[in-house]
Write a protein that holds these residues in place. Sequence first.
Motif, short mmCIF file in Angstrom:
data_model
loop_
_atom_site.label_atom_id
_atom_site.label_comp_id
_atom_site.label_asym_id
_atom_site.label_seq_id
_atom_site.Cartn_x
_atom_site.Cartn_y
_atom_site.Cartn_z
N GLN A 128 1.04 -0.98 -0.47
CA GLN A 128 -0.08 0.00 -0.10
C GLN A 128 0.76 1.58 0.19
OE1 GLN A 128 -3.34 0.58 0.54
NE2 GLN A 128 -3.26 -2.06 -0.61
N SER A 134 4.77 5.17 -5.19
CA SER A 134 4.94 5.17 -6.89
C SER A 134 4.51 5.96 -7.56
CB SER A 134 4.89 3.97 -7.49
OG SER A 134 3.59 3.51 -7.31
N LEU A 135 3.65 6.29 -7.46
CA LEU A 135 2.41 7.78 -8.05
C LEU A 135 2.85 8.73 -7.48
CD1 LEU A 135 -0.93 5.99 -6.92
CD2 LEU A 135 0.17 6.13 -9.47
N GLY A 136 3.98 9.04 -6.17
CA GLY A 136 5.33 10.28 -6.49
C GLY A 136 3.91 10.81 -4.89
N LEU A 137 3.60 9.78 -4.20
CA LEU A 137 3.09 10.90 -2.84
C LEU A 137 4.47 10.96 -2.17
CD1 LEU A 137 -0.58 9.39 -3.29
CD2 LEU A 137 -0.11 11.45 -3.30
N ASN B 56 12.57 2.22 -10.18
CA ASN B 56 11.89 4.26 -8.93
C ASN B 56 11.87 4.34 -7.90
OD1 ASN B 56 10.43 1.37 -8.29
ND2 ASN B 56 7.98 2.40 -8.92
N ASN B 81 10.26 12.15 -5.22
CA ASN B 81 8.77 12.04 -5.48
C ASN B 81 7.80 12.85 -6.69
OD1 ASN B 81 8.23 10.88 -2.76
ND2 ASN B 81 8.15 13.50 -2.12
N ARG B 84 9.63 9.83 -9.22
CA ARG B 84 8.22 9.39 -9.78
C ARG B 84 7.07 9.45 -9.99
NH1 ARG B 84 9.40 6.87 -3.33
NH2 ARG B 84 11.06 5.13 -3.63
N ARG B 85 6.24 11.16 -9.89
CA ARG B 85 5.76 11.11 -11.48
C ARG B 85 5.19 10.69 -12.64
NH1 ARG B 85 4.17 17.52 -9.89
NH2 ARG B 85 4.08 16.74 -7.21
N MET B 89 3.91 2.13 -12.04
CA MET B 89 4.15 0.75 -11.84
C MET B 89 3.57 0.44 -11.15
SD MET B 89 6.94 -0.09 -9.93
CE MET B 89 7.29 -1.92 -9.13
N PHE B 91 2.10 -3.38 -9.59
CA PHE B 91 2.36 -4.19 -9.12
C PHE B 91 1.77 -5.69 -9.75
CE2 PHE B 91 2.55 -0.56 -6.90
CZ PHE B 91 3.61 -0.53 -6.67
N LEU B 96 -4.22 -1.75 -5.13
CA LEU B 96 -5.63 -0.60 -5.64
C LEU B 96 -5.95 -0.42 -3.53
CD1 LEU B 96 -8.03 -1.99 -7.79
CD2 LEU B 96 -5.86 -0.35 -8.31
N PHE B 97 -6.18 1.08 -3.67
CA PHE B 97 -6.61 1.45 -1.90
C PHE B 97 -8.00 0.25 -1.43
CE2 PHE B 97 -3.59 4.78 -4.43
CZ PHE B 97 -2.74 4.19 -3.67
N LEU B 108 -6.74 9.90 -6.67
CA LEU B 108 -5.89 10.18 -5.18
C LEU B 108 -5.07 10.80 -5.95
CD1 LEU B 108 -5.69 10.50 -2.53
CD2 LEU B 108 -4.59 7.98 -2.71
N ALA B 109 -4.05 10.45 -6.75
CA ALA B 109 -2.88 11.40 -6.95
C ALA B 109 -3.04 12.63 -7.99
CB ALA B 109 -1.50 9.98 -7.02
N LYS B 112 -3.82 15.34 -5.52
CA LYS B 112 -3.57 15.37 -4.34
C LYS B 112 -2.18 15.60 -4.41
CE LYS B 112 -5.84 14.39 -1.12
NZ LYS B 112 -7.28 15.09 -0.51
N LEU B 113 -1.88 16.09 -5.80
CA LEU B 113 -0.05 16.68 -5.76
C LEU B 113 -0.49 17.78 -6.87
CD1 LEU B 113 1.15 13.06 -7.15
CD2 LEU B 113 2.11 15.00 -5.15
N ARG B 157 -4.75 3.53 -13.06
CA ARG B 157 -4.14 4.85 -12.18
C ARG B 157 -3.17 4.88 -12.38
NH1 ARG B 157 -3.79 1.86 -5.65
NH2 ARG B 157 -1.96 0.99 -6.94
N ALA B 158 -2.30 4.25 -12.64
CA ALA B 158 -1.06 4.09 -12.99
C ALA B 158 -0.78 5.35 -14.52
CB ALA B 158 0.28 2.86 -13.14
N MET B 161 -1.24 9.40 -14.09
CA MET B 161 -0.56 10.28 -13.78
C MET B 161 0.62 10.85 -14.47
SD MET B 161 -0.47 10.89 -10.73
CE MET B 161 1.67 11.45 -10.52
#
Lengths: 230, 248
Positions: A128, A134-137, B56, B81, B84-85, B89, B91, B96-97, B108-109, B112-113, B157-158, B161
């Motif tokens: 998690q 990996s998303l840059g967070l 990464n 960070n 990595r954007r 990646m 897995f 997943l969250f 989310l990313a 938030k970014l 999701r990947a 970005m």
Amino acid sequence: MSLSLTERLKLNFLEQDRWKYMVRGLGTTLLITVVAAAIGILLGFVIAVIRSTYDKTGHLKILNAVCKVYLTVIRGTPTTVQLMIVYFIIFSSVNKPLLSAFIAFGLNSAAYVAEIVRSGIMSINPGQMEAGRSLGLSYRASMWYIIIPQAFKNVLPALTNEFIVLLKETSICMAISLKDLTYGSTLISSQTYDYFLPLIMTALIYLVFVMLLTWLFGILERRLRSNERR
Amino acid sequence: MSADERQILFDIQGLEKSFADNHVLRGITTQFRKGDVTAIVGPSGCGKSTFLRSLNLLEEPTGGRILFEGTDITAPGVDINRFRRKVGMVFQQFNLFPHLTILENITLAPVKLHILSKQQAVEKARFLLDRVGLPEKADDYPAMLSGGQQQRIAIARAMAMEPDVMLFDEPTSALDPEMVGEVLEIMRELAQTGMTMIIVTHEMGFAREVATRAMFIDEGVIKEDEKPAEFFSNPKNQRLVDFLSKVL
């Protein structure tokens, strides 16, 4: 001479508005519980994050050591003694029993909350955090948006338990002459020479509020778990 | 080989990684260019996943350098960070969250970014859900989806970005056999759009058909790096010959 139950109820709770001892005491008990729980959650989460960050990454070594000493001392000494140290030693020059109770119970609860939350954080799959990173967070953002919400949900039953203990443990406030619910009932007894009814009533009130607390946390838990249904 | 004009995304120089006294990567030097679709194969424990995760910096290299788009990302003080954007990646275990809806997983990313506004991110997520063929799952939670569907969401999701390169760590290994195809199909489509992909995989058929490059890692080094046709029909390294004889 023996009084009927109705007369005893009247004597203990109605005459001279003695019920007010209980009601005011209950208010104090609930106030201490809520404030201490707030301090406990806030400080407990901070400690838990520091400790688990150290466990996982090796960073924050000094802060982790400070937290460990804190946990050892708080968990290794009786709450009553902690409360009396805060009131009679730390705040000896000012007579602030309520503030002392906030601080003593808050700091005490934080130690237990910290270890509960840490166990929750450590139980989350490392994948998690990796997915978040990996998303840059950042580590912090991943912790806040991804790890903590899941950890919180997992430890909610244990937290419920901790707050039940906290609510009941505030009854040791008598040690610093703070007029909480339990003290209120002894004040009545000292005037009426009846221990039975005030104490049974006190026990019932604690029981009702513990049940209420359990019920509320149960609702919260069910709401948080709703996304696990298939 | 004729001069390759395509931009070098990853320039890896003597990459090493040790865990305590376990020397997993023993000096890997290679480049990945824009548009490369590289399949990395090798026996289990050979270091191929560690290599991918080093790219990464989920694993911190213990030696060598990694340059990404010309910047040394292994140098101290680099904004990891931000780097990595650019590197998506995917897995093996999807990751997943579980506490967020599918839509929230994807948005989310970027939100938030502060890369996209909430509304832009939602629009983009819906577009990506269309692309991976799961538009109706937006408001579901991950636990309601099959493994194959979860992995397709993880890809979306990947992609949200807008990475320059995507890493896949055995993306189909945790899937039931009947779900492998749907994930590979999404990856095939992604490759056709020109996405740079580095894929650790056991799917030899996929590697042969879709990849532009096949790489064999064994004992912590690259032992063969060829066009897939050559790699599979005319392997030169003896360890690769043995490996292929077992898996094909």
